[in-house]
Design an enzyme around this catalytic site. Structure first.
Site, PDB file in Angstrom:
ATOM      1  N   GLY A 119       0.820  -1.212   0.000  1.00 57.41           N
ATOM      2  CA  GLY A 119       0.000   0.000   0.000  1.00 57.41           C
ATOM      3  C   GLY A 119       0.841   1.243   0.000  1.00 57.41           C
ATOM      4  O   GLY A 119       1.747   1.381   0.825  1.00 57.41           O
ATOM      5  N   ASN A 172      -6.462  -4.916   7.428  1.00 53.64           N
ATOM      6  CA  ASN A 172      -6.203  -5.294   6.052  1.00 53.64           C
ATOM      7  C   ASN A 172      -7.326  -6.217   5.610  1.00 53.64           C
ATOM      8  O   ASN A 172      -7.481  -7.301   6.159  1.00 53.64           O
ATOM      9  CB  ASN A 172      -4.841  -6.016   5.953  1.00 53.64           C
ATOM     10  CG  ASN A 172      -4.598  -6.666   4.598  1.00 53.64           C
ATOM     11  OD1 ASN A 172      -3.844  -7.606   4.491  1.00 53.64           O
ATOM     12  ND2 ASN A 172      -5.239  -6.180   3.556  1.00 53.64           N
ATOM     13  N   GLY A 173      -8.087  -5.773   4.631  1.00 52.77           N
ATOM     14  CA  GLY A 173      -9.183  -6.610   4.151  1.00 52.77           C
ATOM     15  C   GLY A 173     -10.388  -5.776   3.783  1.00 52.77           C
ATOM     16  O   GLY A 173     -10.312  -4.550   3.705  1.00 52.77           O
ATOM     17  N   TYR A 200       0.844 -12.217  -7.103  1.00 51.43           N
ATOM     18  CA  TYR A 200       1.275 -10.831  -7.334  1.00 51.43           C
ATOM     19  C   TYR A 200       1.595 -10.026  -6.072  1.00 51.43           C
ATOM     20  O   TYR A 200       2.603  -9.335  -6.028  1.00 51.43           O
ATOM     21  CB  TYR A 200       0.178 -10.109  -8.136  1.00 51.43           C
ATOM     22  CG  TYR A 200       0.385  -8.623  -8.238  1.00 51.43           C
ATOM     23  CD1 TYR A 200       1.290  -8.084  -9.154  1.00 51.43           C
ATOM     24  CD2 TYR A 200      -0.303  -7.742  -7.408  1.00 51.43           C
ATOM     25  CE1 TYR A 200       1.486  -6.706  -9.243  1.00 51.43           C
ATOM     26  CE2 TYR A 200      -0.107  -6.372  -7.500  1.00 51.43           C
ATOM     27  CZ  TYR A 200       0.782  -5.862  -8.412  1.00 51.43           C
ATOM     28  OH  TYR A 200       0.994  -4.521  -8.500  1.00 51.43           O
ATOM     29  N   SER A 217       7.224  -8.800 -10.523  1.00 57.28           N
ATOM     30  CA  SER A 217       6.493 -10.018 -10.154  1.00 57.28           C
ATOM     31  C   SER A 217       6.565 -11.119 -11.207  1.00 57.28           C
ATOM     32  O   SER A 217       6.402 -12.289 -10.876  1.00 57.28           O
ATOM     33  CB  SER A 217       5.045  -9.679  -9.805  1.00 57.28           C
ATOM     34  OG  SER A 217       4.554  -8.675 -10.645  1.00 57.28           O
ATOM     35  N   ASP A 263       4.342 -12.744 -17.667  1.00 54.91           N
ATOM     36  CA  ASP A 263       3.832 -11.813 -16.661  1.00 54.91           C
ATOM     37  C   ASP A 263       2.959 -12.602 -15.696  1.00 54.91           C
ATOM     38  O   ASP A 263       2.521 -13.707 -16.011  1.00 54.91           O
ATOM     39  CB  ASP A 263       3.049 -10.663 -17.307  1.00 54.91           C
ATOM     40  CG  ASP A 263       2.967  -9.449 -16.378  1.00 54.91           C
ATOM     41  OD1 ASP A 263       3.485  -9.528 -15.233  1.00 54.91           O
ATOM     42  OD2 ASP A 263       2.389  -8.423 -16.767  1.00 54.91           O
ATOM     43  N   CYS A 297     -11.441 -14.748  -8.143  1.00 55.23           N
ATOM     44  CA  CYS A 297     -11.240 -13.915  -9.341  1.00 55.23           C
ATOM     45  C   CYS A 297     -11.067 -14.762 -10.600  1.00 55.23           C
ATOM     46  O   CYS A 297     -11.200 -14.259 -11.711  1.00 55.23           O
ATOM     47  CB  CYS A 297     -10.079 -12.939  -9.145  1.00 55.23           C
ATOM     48  SG  CYS A 297      -8.549 -13.719  -8.634  1.00 55.23           S
TER      49      CYS A 297
HETATM   50  P1  AMP Z   1      -3.298  -4.848 -16.864  1.00 55.08           P
HETATM   51  O1  AMP Z   1      -2.298  -3.959 -17.482  1.00 55.08           O
HETATM   52  O2  AMP Z   1      -4.558  -4.116 -16.454  1.00 55.08           O
HETATM   53  O3  AMP Z   1      -3.612  -6.081 -17.640  1.00 55.08           O
HETATM   54  O4  AMP Z   1      -2.683  -5.330 -15.471  1.00 55.08           O
HETATM   55  C1  AMP Z   1      -1.775  -6.378 -15.407  1.00 55.08           C
HETATM   56  C2  AMP Z   1      -0.498  -5.913 -14.789  1.00 55.08           C
HETATM   57  O5  AMP Z   1      -0.750  -5.299 -13.520  1.00 55.08           O
HETATM   58  C3  AMP Z   1       0.440  -7.069 -14.536  1.00 55.08           C
HETATM   59  O6  AMP Z   1       1.727  -6.663 -14.940  1.00 55.08           O
HETATM   60  C4  AMP Z   1       0.416  -7.298 -13.030  1.00 55.08           C
HETATM   61  O7  AMP Z   1       1.713  -7.541 -12.504  1.00 55.08           O
HETATM   62  C5  AMP Z   1      -0.136  -6.027 -12.457  1.00 55.08           C
HETATM   63  N1  AMP Z   1      -1.213  -6.277 -11.492  1.00 55.08           N
HETATM   64  C6  AMP Z   1      -1.960  -7.373 -11.326  1.00 55.08           C
HETATM   65  N2  AMP Z   1      -2.876  -7.203 -10.352  1.00 55.08           N
HETATM   66  C7  AMP Z   1      -2.697  -5.958  -9.888  1.00 55.08           C
HETATM   67  C8  AMP Z   1      -3.326  -5.171  -8.875  1.00 55.08           C
HETATM   68  N3  AMP Z   1      -4.354  -5.638  -8.158  1.00 55.08           N
HETATM   69  N4  AMP Z   1      -2.862  -3.897  -8.674  1.00 55.08           N
HETATM   70  C9  AMP Z   1      -1.864  -3.399  -9.412  1.00 55.08           C
HETATM   71  N5  AMP Z   1      -1.239  -4.092 -10.391  1.00 55.08           N
HETATM   72  C10 AMP Z   1      -1.642  -5.344 -10.634  1.00 55.08           C
END
Ligand code: AMP
Length: 464
Positions: free
Chosen positions: A44, A119-120, A259, A300, A362, A453
């Site tokens: 956060g 947290n939650g 992640y 990640s 990814d 999810c």
């Molecule tokens: P997107 O670009 O919207 O497809 O998001 C996917 C990317 O965001 C990936 O590179 C993930 O590592 C990262 N990601 C996945 N979940 C989250 C999250 N809840 N908050 C921020 N980044 C995220």
């Protein structure tokens, strides 16, 4: 509007991080909490706060910003002299981003002070809040955590332990919780264990944190994970554990392993690093491809990329360089800004990429922005082919338990099948880890996992 507010409007929210210490060695609890929170910063970046109790009263400081922005020598010195401390880093999951929603939440009630770090996300917060307001309660914030504080304060006549137990029986949703009175530190994990929470030891003192990496940062020793439905009360008399009734199946959020959590943490018996690497290895078996180089999307995706390289025998290389000063809050409200965000965060290494058939790993695709932009970047850098492999299944459903994934209409996996997503992001091929494959990566965990999810099946139904 503050740029950060704009940025968070259409956010991919994530969770919060909590840290607590009960000192029995004369330690500077505010400083240890500061370092503990620093290690949890990835959970956060919106606000940070520390509250300390000295036996008589509770003092606190919180503000918007990163841990080192919120605290300096002066603010930390003002928190000196405490015996117990709790801290919080927040990425908003409910309520808006105003400072009054930052935590720890400190309330004064008839029996004294109570501080709370949560947290939650409660799925019946609205219902509980309405009931409390009907009964005359006044709320200062819009966070669901205040509902918890209010419920405890209302039942305190029966004693703190009973008040917590009664409150837990009313709460529905995810909560890893730290509570602090003038002389006690209480750690609570919801009956499904949706959010991680661990107990550690620093000399004779006790520490509690969302992730074990925070213990390493303060030289503490990991004792054990706090169990789903467990309440731990730490006082001058020592540590007491109360086990509340739990459902047949627990539901730790599997996204922690994919992640959220830091790779150097161990959660419910599973090394995050190990799970990510295994995901990459399984992915190599499930979706093999002829290629010259495996690269990961830092940070990640890197561990899974190493696993894929190991599993496939294709060499691993650093094909993307990350700007280390861009945090996780890069996601922008408009599509143009979001895409720009990816460009600022990552750049392709032409020297490594040029003329090669690339497998890019990814951890997840949410909206599809990141993958699409990276494919574009890799082609511009001269890649001959770009194959995308994702170390989790398609995210097809929103999360109600603190991982504020966008609504279904913004989830690319909810709207399209794999082939169509591949076409949209412009890759030569696309492969996701299967659900069975994902479950193998966390085999042996002391908790069952929430896969909501990916499957749309949640441990608890929302009640709003
Ligand atoms: P997107 O670009 O919207 O497809 O998001 C996917 C990317 O965001 C990936 O590179 C993930 O590592 C990262 N990601 C996945 N979940 C989250 C999250 N809840 N908050 C921020 N980044 C995220």
């Amino acid at each position: 509007m503050h740029p950060r507010d704009v940025l968070l409007q259409d956010k991919l929210g994530e969770e919060c991080g909590i840290f607590g210490i009960f000192d029995r060695d004369g330690l500077a609890v505010q400083e240890i909490t500061y370092y503990g929170l620093y290690a949890l910063q990835h959970r956060g970046q919106e606000s940070a706060g520390i509250a300390v109790a000295d036996g008589q009263t509770i003092r606190h400081h919180k503000a918007r910003g990163l841990v080192p922005e919120v605290f300096d020598e002066e603010t930390l010195d003002a928190l000196q002299g405490g015996k117990i401390a709790i801290g919080h880093v927040r990425y908003p999951t409910y309520g808006d981003t105003g400072l009054y929603n930052a935590q720890p939440l400190v309330i004064k009630y008839k029996k004294g002070f109570l501080a709370l770090a949560h947290n939650g996300n409660l799925v019946n917060a609205e219902v509980l809040r309405n009931e409390l307001e009907e009964a005359g309660a006044v709320f200062q914030t819009s966070v669901d955590s205040e509902v918890i504080a209010n419920l405890i304060a209302r039942q305190i006549d029966e004693g703190l332990e009973k008040a917590i137990q009664k409150t837990m029986s009313k709460l529905k949703g995810s909560y890893a919780l730290l509570l602090m009175t003038e002389d006690k530190l209480i750690a609570v994990r919801d009956p499904y264990g949706m959010r991680p929470l661990a107990l550690g030891r620093l000399g004779h003192s006790y520490v509690v944190a969302s992730e074990s990496c925070a213990f390493d940062a303060v030289d503490a020793e990991f004792i054990r994970d706090i169990k789903p439905g467990e309440v731990i009360i730490i006082s001058q008399d020592g540590l007491k554990s109360i086990q509340m009734p739990v459902p047949l199946k627990s539901g730790l959020c599997v996204f922690e392993f994919i992640y959220f959590a830091r790779a150097d943490s161990t959660i419910d018996g599973i090394s995050v690093y190990g799970a990510r690497k295994e995901a990459g290895k399984i992915l190599a078996v499930e979706h093999p491809v002829d290629a010259d180089l495996v690269i990961g999307v830092p940070d990640s995706g890197t561990t899974a990329a190493l696993g894929y390289a190991e599993g496939s025998g294709i060499p691993f290389g650093e094909g993307l360089i990350k700007n280390r000063y861009v945090g996780r809050t890069f996601i922008r409200p408009s599509q143009v800004m979001r895409e720009q965000g990816v460009r600022i965060k990552l750049n392709a290494l032409r020297k490594i990429i040029k003329g090669k058939r690339i497998v890019m790993i990814d951890d997840s695709i949410v909206r599809g922005t990141t993958s699409k932009k990276i494919v574009e970047m890799l082609r511009l850098a001269g890649a001959r082919e770009v194959h995308i492999r994702i170390s989790s299944p398609p995210v097809r459903f929103p999360c109600y338990f603190g991982i504020d994934t966008p609504t279904k209409e913004h989830l690319i996996g909810a709207k399209y099948g794999v082939e169509e997503i591949c076409r949209i992001i412009g890759a030569d091929s696309l492969g996701y880890l299967s659900i069975d494959g994902l479950l193998k990566t966390v085999e042996g965990s002391s908790c069952d996992l929430c896969l909501g999810c990916f499957t749309g099946e949640y441990p608890i139904e929302a009640e709003c």
